[in-house]
Scaffold this motif. Structure first.
Motif, mmCIF file in Angstrom:
data_model
loop_
_atom_site.group_PDB
_atom_site.id
_atom_site.type_symbol
_atom_site.label_atom_id
_atom_site.label_comp_id
_atom_site.label_asym_id
_atom_site.label_seq_id
_atom_site.Cartn_x
_atom_site.Cartn_y
_atom_site.Cartn_z
ATOM 1 N N THR A 218 38.646 20.461 47.161
ATOM 2 C CA THR A 218 38.960 19.112 46.691
ATOM 3 C C THR A 218 39.225 19.081 45.188
ATOM 4 N N PHE A 219 38.419 19.837 44.426
ATOM 5 C CA PHE A 219 38.551 19.808 42.972
ATOM 6 C C PHE A 219 39.314 21.016 42.428
ATOM 7 N N GLN A 220 39.955 21.756 43.343
ATOM 8 C CA GLN A 220 40.816 22.876 42.969
ATOM 9 C C GLN A 220 40.103 23.846 42.024
ATOM 10 N N ALA A 221 38.848 24.139 42.358
ATOM 11 C CA ALA A 221 38.056 25.085 41.577
ATOM 12 C C ALA A 221 38.322 26.499 42.082
ATOM 13 N N GLN A 222 37.846 27.475 41.324
ATOM 14 C CA GLN A 222 38.035 28.877 41.710
ATOM 15 C C GLN A 222 36.801 29.452 42.408
ATOM 16 N N TYR B 295 33.063 26.409 39.607
ATOM 17 C CA TYR B 295 33.530 27.329 38.579
ATOM 18 C C TYR B 295 35.034 27.123 38.412
ATOM 19 N N VAL B 296 35.429 26.688 37.229
ATOM 20 C CA VAL B 296 36.806 26.282 36.987
ATOM 21 C C VAL B 296 37.379 27.108 35.840
ATOM 22 N N THR B 297 38.544 27.712 36.067
ATOM 23 C CA THR B 297 39.187 28.499 35.016
ATOM 24 C C THR B 297 40.335 27.756 34.360
ATOM 25 N N ASP B 298 40.875 26.750 35.040
ATOM 26 C CA ASP B 298 41.974 25.966 34.482
ATOM 27 C C ASP B 298 41.460 24.606 34.042
ATOM 28 N N GLY C 167 35.770 33.127 30.486
ATOM 29 C CA GLY C 167 36.829 32.128 30.555
ATOM 30 C C GLY C 167 36.607 31.057 31.591
ATOM 31 N N VAL C 168 35.400 30.984 32.156
ATOM 32 C CA VAL C 168 35.095 30.029 33.220
ATOM 33 C C VAL C 168 34.241 28.887 32.664
ATOM 34 N N VAL D 69 25.494 19.193 33.981
ATOM 35 C CA VAL D 69 25.507 20.171 32.895
ATOM 36 C C VAL D 69 26.839 20.918 32.935
ATOM 37 N N VAL D 70 27.508 20.990 31.786
ATOM 38 C CA VAL D 70 28.771 21.704 31.667
ATOM 39 C C VAL D 70 28.576 22.872 30.710
ATOM 40 N N MET D 71 28.985 24.065 31.138
ATOM 41 C CA MET D 71 28.807 25.255 30.309
ATOM 42 C C MET D 71 30.064 26.104 30.325
ATOM 43 N N ARG D 72 30.556 26.419 29.143
ATOM 44 C CA ARG D 72 31.636 27.385 29.006
ATOM 45 C C ARG D 72 31.000 28.766 29.031
#
Length: 220
Positions: free
Chosen positions: A34-38, A130-133, A109-110, A85-88
């Motif tokens: 749904t959220f186009q995650a990797q 886990y999102v790369t874009d 890069g995630v 929580v958001v973490m690069r």
């Protein structure tokens, strides 16, 4: 997106998953799609130290077990403070330095989104993506709404969740606590330390303890 649109996308994606697979796996795959995650994971908590987790396959599936072994990271944090929580991943995070250092080698890069799954006043677990874009078409409110929908579904089907896999860890914790005459929390920490030192899963070390192979001792 608004809540009805998110709900519609979740429903369509869920309908496309394999109905023979366990419900938590299907819900995890639904959110990833749904959220186009990797990649993604679902962690359900029945209380301190009692969690089950499922992950999509791929490079990122090692991140959830790593947080479980270390006891630190976005997922434990989201559970503890009841907030998203958001973490690069490649950035050092003072709150969980060991996890952020090791995770960089796995998912450079995630961006990791750890979203508490709320059912009423209770947090029953965490949805991880886990999102790369750079995300497009959705925002953090959409993630929170989806996590709450998934949490409600899991809670209504709680009897379908398999908690038996955690039994060896609890048994091993009790054995180590009795052997060393320490508190269960300290015994759990020793088992986690052994798992981290061996780069092994907690259940693997717990099985060794139960089979009296490599028992945790005072020397550890």
């Amino acid at each position: 997106m608004d809540p009805p649109e998110v709900l519609s996308l979740l429903a369509r994606s869920f309908a496309d998953t394999d109905s023979d697979r366990p419900l938590p796996v299907r819900l995890c795959e639904t959110c990833v799609d749904t959220f186009q995650a990797q990649g993604g994971a679902l962690t359900v908590s029945a209380g301190p130290g009692d969690r089950i987790a499922v992950s999509t396959r791929g490079a990122f599936e090692r991140l959830e077990p790593l947080q479980e072994v270390l006891g630190e990271g976005p997922v434990p944090r989201a559970l503890a403070v009841d907030r998203l929580v958001v973490m690069r991943v490649e950035a050092m995070v003072d709150e969980y330095p060991v996890f952020s250092h090791l995770a960089g080698a796995i998912g450079d890069g995630v961006t990791l989104y750890a979203v508490p799954m709320r059912v009423g006043p209770h947090v029953i677990g965490v949805l991880s993506l886990y999102v790369t874009d750079t995300p497009s078409g959705w925002d953090l409110d959409d993630l929170q709404f989806a996590a709450d929908v998934v949490g409600a579904d899991l809670l209504s089907n709680f009897e379908l969740l398999d908690w038996s896999a955690n039994a060896p860890f609890h048994q091993a914790t009790g054995m180590v606590a009795m052997q060393l005459r320490i508190r269960p929390d300290d015994a759990s920490a020793l088992i986690r330390a052994r798992a981290f030192a061996r780069s092994a899963r907690l259940l693997s070390v717990a099985q060794d303890v139960l089979q009296r192979r490599g028992l945790v001792s005072d020397d550890d």
